[in-house]
Scaffold this active site. Structure first.
Site, PDB file in Angstrom:
ATOM      1  N   PHE A 203      -3.806  -6.765  -0.729  1.00 56.92           N
ATOM      2  CA  PHE A 203      -2.451  -6.223  -0.746  1.00 56.92           C
ATOM      3  C   PHE A 203      -1.662  -6.854   0.396  1.00 56.92           C
ATOM      4  CE2 PHE A 203       0.823  -2.931   0.021  1.00 56.92           C
ATOM      5  CZ  PHE A 203       1.402  -2.968  -1.239  1.00 56.92           C
TER       6      PHE A 203
ATOM      7  N   ASP B  10     -10.707  -2.267   2.564  1.00 54.53           N
ATOM      8  CA  ASP B  10      -9.558  -1.451   2.177  1.00 54.53           C
ATOM      9  C   ASP B  10      -9.905  -0.805   0.827  1.00 54.53           C
ATOM     10  OD1 ASP B  10      -7.191  -0.465   1.070  1.00 54.53           O
ATOM     11  OD2 ASP B  10      -5.959  -2.048   1.935  1.00 54.53           O
TER      12      ASP B  10
ATOM     13  N   TYR C 164      -2.479   8.759  -1.666  1.00 58.19           N
ATOM     14  CA  TYR C 164      -1.442   9.137  -2.647  1.00 58.19           C
ATOM     15  C   TYR C 164      -1.648   8.495  -4.010  1.00 58.19           C
ATOM     16  CZ  TYR C 164       0.555   4.923  -0.503  1.00 58.19           C
ATOM     17  OH  TYR C 164       0.741   3.663   0.006  1.00 58.19           O
ATOM     18  N   LYS C 165      -2.712   7.704  -4.123  1.00 57.07           N
ATOM     19  CA  LYS C 165      -3.009   7.092  -5.412  1.00 57.07           C
ATOM     20  C   LYS C 165      -3.990   8.001  -6.167  1.00 57.07           C
ATOM     21  CE  LYS C 165      -2.225   2.435  -3.607  1.00 57.07           C
ATOM     22  NZ  LYS C 165      -1.110   2.029  -4.470  1.00 57.07           N
TER      23      LYS C 165
ATOM     24  N   ARG D 101       0.473  -3.313 -15.349  1.00 57.04           N
ATOM     25  CA  ARG D 101      -0.659  -2.637 -14.723  1.00 57.04           C
ATOM     26  C   ARG D 101      -0.762  -1.205 -15.229  1.00 57.04           C
ATOM     27  NH1 ARG D 101      -1.016  -1.761  -8.164  1.00 57.04           N
ATOM     28  NH2 ARG D 101       0.554  -0.212  -8.660  1.00 57.04           N
TER      29      ARG D 101
END
Lengths: 398, 398
Positions: B114, B185, B210-211, B357
């Site tokens: 990311f 990560d 938060y995912k 996605r």
């Protein structure tokens, strides 16, 4: 004469029987906050899901709210952004400032600064290398200590223990005269008294919102960068939301325009919503009126306590110009005295080694609260009500 | 056979008519969250005020919740703490790791990482000096690129665009064999699939909540430090709550015991409360069952789309071992296609330059949702429903 803040008092949800003199540590709950947070949770997150970033304006909140904070600290529009904690914002300001003075290696601060600011500076110096130094002097010696070795002066305007206030314009002018930059920590200033970062010449300013700005536990911090530095400053903590084009997902960091680059990661939307509700109160008041009322309250408290409690030693300056919005007294049994007060509904706090600290926020504290607190404190002192074992047992947080 | 997750679906508050395949970007609202947050706002902050730090346990939340996250990622008790954003936690892990390998100056990462992780590394290298370098190679070349110049390998286990999964144990073993440290990560792993940071040998791990962990917009991040490093690692961002004695207000930073030192500033209590409510759901499920159901869903989606949409090119590995919990397809008109899907209630997202996605979280997505999404996607593709001007206008966040 000061404005009557009885009207704003009803905007806060304070428990019965409590005189809350700790709004300088954690501000109380505004009545409108619960509904605002609930709306963000249920209607925005719950119904909009990922589209809330656009539809509910989440992505813009750090800038939009930054402008509202900016109005309270005398900042130009577009120069303040919200996010992270105050310690992180201190680090960004320090790293940027040091890089802008490459020939100098000294951060100057004072022993009255909040320790986390010093710790963050120590961490940054450690990362930068052994030639970097955090130099701390007594608060009253900062002016004298500003010399051509100093890259950046980092001070907190109002001392968290004593309430002593630095002269922002004078210290900043001296810092600039020796070629240094000035970072101001406004933790105990923002919402407490009129601040003028632009007029005062501050290069950077940082602060938190959970004290006088009533954003709730762990509310986000803010950072101000003077417009003259905005396109030069590098935040060191170069996160994706500070990138010039976050959603291009480039491999190389390119700093965003101006204050945008001080953003790091995904902003805490629930905490920002709470802050937003609180800021609505600030739209209804003038900071100069807050200041006049605050000084009247702190004068009244000092006079009352000094008359009734000869054993307490005033630690706060009497001169209005040098005082924040709190009053502190010293006593060797300060911890136990504060516990006795809290047990009687007067909530202030204790700061090691011997400071009793009382914050006065006219939005919800009136002269009658001051008088009632003085009566209770006088009783605790005169009758040694603090001298019980249970008031000496230390909890981790006071 | 996979477990039926119909029961957990009722624990989420999803809007009518939406098939939400974007829980990998922002997880949906658990039904219990609103009441939990309201309680923290009204009963804790509102009534306890400053005493909430002790009475409501706020000060301990980052550690207590850290242990609950730790269970989901295979961490030892007392090795995970919550706070800040993922980018900040990346910085802390990187700074600690580089300091533990003083003779080496290279951070190795890959082009599928990311971007914020890369940006934070670039910022740290810039602060440390010109001898430091972020070296990025293709994801499949990381193993080969691990050599004796590498101080630390920093990779994201599951690629945010393609869903390709790295082999944690194999890459970590190779990193250790050449004397490097490994930072993982887990942004797209935690809550998505079984992770074993301890068994996998990770030195540091970081992630967001938060995912797949459904903590809400801007929920706090976590950091894991392997016990063998816990008393050695230095966080660089040395804030007061990471101090050995925060309330002693010492002038000098002394790192707290073990994982405590990775704390920085005041924790975001409202966001932590939301996370706490969400984690209650995770107490009721087994990660191995989640994984089995997730693979069944992603297999089903791949098969359905490939049969119905020949123009979409699969970007996600077919091999289960190399796949996270998302499926991505490439198409030059990916942006417009996603807008057309969203307009029809199928919410996924687009990642530049050409990635569609779709995240699959068995807690609230079932096979019938997969089938319905395939039908809608097939209709959009077969009838070029994406080819309208309004689907090409780019919003800032997608």
């Amino acid at each position: 004469m000061t404005t009557d803040f009885t009207a704003t008092r009803s905007l806060f949800d304070l428990p019965e029987g409590v005189i809350y003199l700790d709004g300088n540590s954690l501000g109380p709950l505004p009545r409108a906050t619960a509904a605002r947070v609930a709306r963000t949770v249920t209607e925005e997150w719950g119904q909009m899901l990922i589209t809330g970033w656009n539809k509910a304006g989440w992505m813009e909140m750090p800038r939009a709210i930054g402008d509202r904070i900016g109005r309270l600290i005398g900042a130009e529009k577009g120069t303040v952004v919200m996010g992270d904690t105050l310690s992180i914002k201190v680090y960004q300001a320090l790293a940027s400032a040091l890089e802008m003075r490459p020939g100098r290696k000294v951060i100057l601060s004072d022993t009255g600064n909040f320790p986390s600011d010093l710790y963050m500076a120590q961490g940054l110096c450690r990362t930068l290398g052994p030639e970097y130094e955090l130099r701390t002097v007594a608060p009253e010696a900062v002016m004298e200590a500003l010399d051509e070795t100093v890259a950046v002066m980092m001070v907190t305007e109002v001392d968290y223990r004593t309430g002593r206030r630095h002269d922002m314009a004078a210290l900043t002018a001296r810092a600039h005269a020796v070629g240094a930059l000035a970072i101001w920590d406004l933790a105990h200033s923002a919402g407490a008294l009129p601040v003028e970062v632009a007029a005062g010449g501050a290069d950077f300013a940082v602060g938190c919102t959970y004290k006088y700005l009533n954003s709730g536990p762990g509310g986000p911090a803010f950072i101000y960068v003077a417009p003259r530095h905005a396109e030069v400053a590098r935040p060191a903590l170069s996160g994706w939301l500070g990138h010039a084009a976050p959603f291009a997902f480039d491999m190389e960091y390119r700093p965003g325009a101006g204050i945008e680059r001080m953003r790091v990661g995904t902003p805490p939307i629930l905490q920002l919503a709470a802050l937003e509700a609180s800021l609505d109160i600030w739209d209804q008041v003038e900071m100069s009126e807050i200041r006049a009322a605050s000084l009247a309250l702190t004068d009244r408290f000092i006079a009352g306590v000094e008359a009734a409690c000869p054993d307490l030693e005033l630690a706060t300056p009497r001169d209005h110009a040098n005082r924040g919005s709190q009053v502190s007294f010293r006593h060797p049994e300060g911890y136990a005295i504060m516990q006795a007060l809290i047990a009687r509904g007067v909530i202030g706090d204790f700061r090691a080694p011997d400071i009793l600290r009382f914050g006065f926020t006219p939005l919800f504290i009136g002269p009658e609260d001051v008088d009632a607190a003085v009566v209770i404190l006088a009783d605790v002192m005169a009758n040694r009500l603090w001298d019980r074992p249970e008031y000496h047992a230390r909890a981790r947080v006071t």
